[in-house]
Each structure stands twice: as C-alpha cells, then as structure tokens.
Design a protein around this motif. Structure first.
Motif, PDB file in Angstrom:
ATOM      1  N   LEU A 143       7.418  -3.458   2.173  1.00  0.00           N
ATOM      2  CA  LEU A 143       6.426  -3.771   1.144  1.00  0.00           C
ATOM      3  C   LEU A 143       6.355  -5.247   0.775  1.00  0.00           C
ATOM      4  O   LEU A 143       5.370  -5.691   0.177  1.00  0.00           O
ATOM      5  CB  LEU A 143       6.720  -2.955  -0.121  1.00  0.00           C
ATOM      6  N   ILE A 144       7.390  -6.009   1.107  1.00  0.00           N
ATOM      7  CA  ILE A 144       7.443  -7.410   0.687  1.00  0.00           C
ATOM      8  C   ILE A 144       6.237  -8.234   1.180  1.00  0.00           C
ATOM      9  O   ILE A 144       5.660  -9.006   0.399  1.00  0.00           O
ATOM     10  CB  ILE A 144       8.775  -8.059   1.105  1.00  0.00           C
ATOM     11  N   PRO A 145       5.796  -8.102   2.451  1.00  0.00           N
ATOM     12  CA  PRO A 145       4.653  -8.924   2.874  1.00  0.00           C
ATOM     13  C   PRO A 145       3.409  -8.659   2.019  1.00  0.00           C
ATOM     14  O   PRO A 145       2.701  -9.585   1.648  1.00  0.00           O
ATOM     15  CB  PRO A 145       4.444  -8.527   4.335  1.00  0.00           C
ATOM     16  N   GLY A 146       3.137  -7.374   1.722  1.00  0.00           N
ATOM     17  CA  GLY A 146       2.054  -6.956   0.852  1.00  0.00           C
ATOM     18  C   GLY A 146       0.671  -7.405   1.329  1.00  0.00           C
ATOM     19  O   GLY A 146       0.531  -8.028   2.373  1.00  0.00           O
ATOM     20  N   PRO A 147      -0.347  -7.095   0.534  1.00  0.00           N
ATOM     21  CA  PRO A 147      -0.209  -6.313  -0.698  1.00  0.00           C
ATOM     22  C   PRO A 147       0.005  -4.811  -0.463  1.00  0.00           C
ATOM     23  O   PRO A 147       0.449  -4.101  -1.335  1.00  0.00           O
ATOM     24  CB  PRO A 147      -1.547  -6.564  -1.414  1.00  0.00           C
ATOM     25  N   TYR A 148      -0.303  -4.368   0.778  1.00  0.00           N
ATOM     26  CA  TYR A 148      -0.136  -2.953   1.109  1.00  0.00           C
ATOM     27  C   TYR A 148       0.775  -2.808   2.327  1.00  0.00           C
ATOM     28  O   TYR A 148       1.200  -3.804   2.927  1.00  0.00           O
ATOM     29  CB  TYR A 148      -1.495  -2.292   1.370  1.00  0.00           C
ATOM     30  N   ILE A 149       1.054  -1.599   2.716  1.00  0.00           N
ATOM     31  CA  ILE A 149       1.945  -1.349   3.844  1.00  0.00           C
ATOM     32  C   ILE A 149       1.395  -1.966   5.132  1.00  0.00           C
ATOM     33  O   ILE A 149       2.155  -2.475   5.955  1.00  0.00           O
ATOM     34  CB  ILE A 149       2.186   0.165   4.009  1.00  0.00           C
ATOM     35  N   LEU A 150       0.071  -1.939   5.283  1.00  0.00           N
ATOM     36  CA  LEU A 150      -0.564  -2.525   6.461  1.00  0.00           C
ATOM     37  C   LEU A 150      -1.141  -3.901   6.156  1.00  0.00           C
ATOM     38  O   LEU A 150      -2.130  -4.313   6.751  1.00  0.00           O
ATOM     39  CB  LEU A 150      -1.655  -1.591   6.997  1.00  0.00           C
ATOM     40  N   GLY A 151      -0.520  -4.606   5.227  1.00  0.00           N
ATOM     41  CA  GLY A 151      -1.036  -5.920   4.867  1.00  0.00           C
ATOM     42  C   GLY A 151      -2.229  -5.794   3.937  1.00  0.00           C
ATOM     43  O   GLY A 151      -2.135  -5.186   2.869  1.00  0.00           O
ATOM     44  N   ASP A 152      -3.368  -6.340   4.350  1.00  0.00           N
ATOM     45  CA  ASP A 152      -4.554  -6.299   3.486  1.00  0.00           C
ATOM     46  C   ASP A 152      -5.253  -4.950   3.493  1.00  0.00           C
ATOM     47  O   ASP A 152      -6.117  -4.694   2.658  1.00  0.00           O
ATOM     48  CB  ASP A 152      -5.559  -7.377   3.930  1.00  0.00           C
ATOM     49  N   GLN A 153      -4.905  -4.082   4.451  1.00  0.00           N
ATOM     50  CA  GLN A 153      -5.594  -2.792   4.577  1.00  0.00           C
ATOM     51  C   GLN A 153      -4.876  -1.704   3.791  1.00  0.00           C
ATOM     52  O   GLN A 153      -3.752  -1.316   4.113  1.00  0.00           O
ATOM     53  CB  GLN A 153      -5.700  -2.365   6.048  1.00  0.00           C
ATOM     54  N   PHE A 154      -5.539  -1.187   2.765  1.00  0.00           N
ATOM     55  CA  PHE A 154      -5.031  -0.015   2.045  1.00  0.00           C
ATOM     56  C   PHE A 154      -5.223   1.204   2.936  1.00  0.00           C
ATOM     57  O   PHE A 154      -6.248   1.340   3.609  1.00  0.00           O
ATOM     58  CB  PHE A 154      -5.800   0.160   0.732  1.00  0.00           C
ATOM     59  N   SER A 155      -4.240   2.110   2.937  1.00  0.00           N
ATOM     60  CA  SER A 155      -4.326   3.282   3.810  1.00  0.00           C
ATOM     61  C   SER A 155      -3.714   4.510   3.147  1.00  0.00           C
ATOM     62  O   SER A 155      -3.138   4.432   2.056  1.00  0.00           O
ATOM     63  CB  SER A 155      -3.608   3.019   5.139  1.00  0.00           C
ATOM     64  N   ALA A 156      -3.832   5.632   3.842  1.00  0.00           N
ATOM     65  CA  ALA A 156      -3.228   6.878   3.361  1.00  0.00           C
ATOM     66  C   ALA A 156      -1.724   6.740   3.215  1.00  0.00           C
ATOM     67  O   ALA A 156      -1.110   7.424   2.390  1.00  0.00           O
ATOM     68  CB  ALA A 156      -3.564   8.021   4.324  1.00  0.00           C
ATOM     69  N   ALA A 157      -1.108   5.845   3.993  1.00  0.00           N
ATOM     70  CA  ALA A 157       0.334   5.624   3.864  1.00  0.00           C
ATOM     71  C   ALA A 157       0.676   5.084   2.479  1.00  0.00           C
ATOM     72  O   ALA A 157       1.726   5.403   1.918  1.00  0.00           O
ATOM     73  CB  ALA A 157       0.823   4.667   4.942  1.00  0.00           C
ATOM     74  N   ASP A 158      -0.219   4.296   1.894  1.00  0.00           N
ATOM     75  CA  ASP A 158       0.004   3.781   0.543  1.00  0.00           C
ATOM     76  C   ASP A 158      -0.112   4.893  -0.496  1.00  0.00           C
ATOM     77  O   ASP A 158       0.617   4.901  -1.490  1.00  0.00           O
ATOM     78  CB  ASP A 158      -0.989   2.667   0.225  1.00  0.00           C
ATOM     79  N   VAL A 159      -1.034   5.818  -0.265  1.00  0.00           N
ATOM     80  CA  VAL A 159      -1.148   6.965  -1.172  1.00  0.00           C
ATOM     81  C   VAL A 159       0.160   7.746  -1.181  1.00  0.00           C
ATOM     82  O   VAL A 159       0.705   8.076  -2.246  1.00  0.00           O
ATOM     83  CB  VAL A 159      -2.321   7.886  -0.761  1.00  0.00           C
ATOM     84  N   TYR A 160       0.681   8.020   0.007  1.00  0.00           N
ATOM     85  CA  TYR A 160       1.887   8.843   0.098  1.00  0.00           C
ATOM     86  C   TYR A 160       3.127   8.100  -0.387  1.00  0.00           C
ATOM     87  O   TYR A 160       3.877   8.602  -1.229  1.00  0.00           O
ATOM     88  CB  TYR A 160       2.076   9.322   1.541  1.00  0.00           C
TER      89      TYR A 160
END
Length: 211
Positions: A143-160
């Motif tokens: 999570l440190i690189p951020g802002p989301y797990i895939l960088g700038d792309q919010f995904s279902a992985a962030d929901v979970y």
C-alpha cells in the motif's frame, strides 16, 4: 436472461463487502435480506444457494457465487464497464489477483486469529499466512506506493482489502498503522462507499426493529 444480481444480505456480516462492491459496479441488484435471529441462513431456501449457510452470496445469470473475494472478482469481470479489474491481457492483472487473494488467504486468517486470541503455533510455516507481523508488513509494503493497490487505478482488490483493513482496525485485530489509516481515509471518501455505508446502517436499523 436478466442481468440483475440477486444479493443475499445481512448488514452484520461480510456481505457488507459485496454491498460496497455492488455500489461501485453500478449494476442492477435486488437484495434478499437474511435474518440471523430467525435462522434464515440455515433454512433450506438459503442452503440451496450456499450449503455453508453463510453470507455473502449472489445469484447472477442463474449461477450462485459465494465467498467475498470470489464475488468481488466475479462482479468486476461480469461488469467490465465499471473498470474495477485490469483486462486479462494487462500485466497489472497479476498484481490485482495477487493482493486480492492475499487478502483472502492471509489477511483474513491472520486478523481473525488475532481477534480470537488464538496462540501462534510453533510451526508458523504450517500457516498459510506465516505470522501476523509478516502479513501486516507485506500488506503495508503493497500500500505504501499508493494511492491504491494498483497505483492510480482503483479496483475490486481495494474494495476487498479495504474492507478487511477497516474491520480489522475497528475490532483492533489489525494494527492501525499510519499507512492503513491513510488508505482507509481515501477509500471512505468514495461516493459508492458513502452510499453503501448509509444504506447498511438503514438496513441494520430495519432488521433490528423487525426482530
């Protein structure tokens, strides 16, 4: 064949994860409230959907899907217009699946063991998650690189993953590290998160009043 998702739901369960996911997806869905107090999760009608008698569960296109991570991954692929998962030919899909199932296989088990006060076994290599600290350190690094797990792309992985972090910090089964707090602060500002949370509170009050 209708594209409506039938969603079996109780706000006091892991079904909250899927509730948020459905709001992010924006697909049509119909809730079927399942009362724990009335034992509806163990009655034949629901056991036909999920023999485990646990939530969440959905039925879509005549197919039942259970397990929170599986439902999130399924919905992301079933409704690609929401752009909640990298395409099958994108390298980021590997990272997406890696952390989605790290959440299911490691974060959930480690935090629940901590919440229930289960002693750490001598042979930590026998556990899928190894140790609690190793699990949290790996999650923090993701999570440190951020802002989301895939960088700038919010995904279902962030929901979970976000749902697990939020629950873990609330129950104190997961250390409230600054990275986790900052991540949850970003997620909680999403319109879909706010909608689902408000709706969940309403359903909880409704079910409590109904007894």
């Amino acid at each position: 064949m209708t594209d409506e998702v039938v969603f079996y739901y109780n706000p006091m369960s892991r079904a909250r994860i899927v509730h948020w996911m459905l709001e992010e997806v924006g697909a049509p869905y119909r809730m079927e409230l399942v009362s724990f107090d009335k034992g509806e999760h163990k009655k034949p009608a629901f056991l036909a959907v999920n023999p485990m008698g646990k939530l969440p569960a959905i039925v879509h296109r005549n197919t039942a899907v259970t397990e929170s991570a599986a439902i999130c991954a399924y919905l992301a692929d079933a409704f690609p217009a929401a752009r909640l998962a990298p395409g099958i030919d994108e390298p980021a899909r590997g990272t997406y699946f890696r952390w989605m199932f790290f959440g299911a296989g490691c974060v959930e088990a480690a935090s629940i063991d901590r919440m229930l006060g289960r002693p750490q076994p001598e042979r930590t290599t026998a556990l899928g998650y190894g140790t609690y600290n190793d699990t949290l350190n790996a999650l923090e690094k993701a999570l440190i690189p951020g802002p989301y797990i895939l960088g700038d792309q919010f995904s279902a992985a962030d929901v979970y993953i976000g749902s697990q972090i939020g629950f873990g910090m609330m129950t104190k089964s997961l250390e409230a590290r600054p990275v986790f707090q900052e991540y949850m602060a970003r997620l909680s500002e999403r319109p879909a998160y706010k909608r689902f949370n408000e709706q969940a509170n309403g359903y909880a009050a409704q079910m409590k009043a109904a007894g």
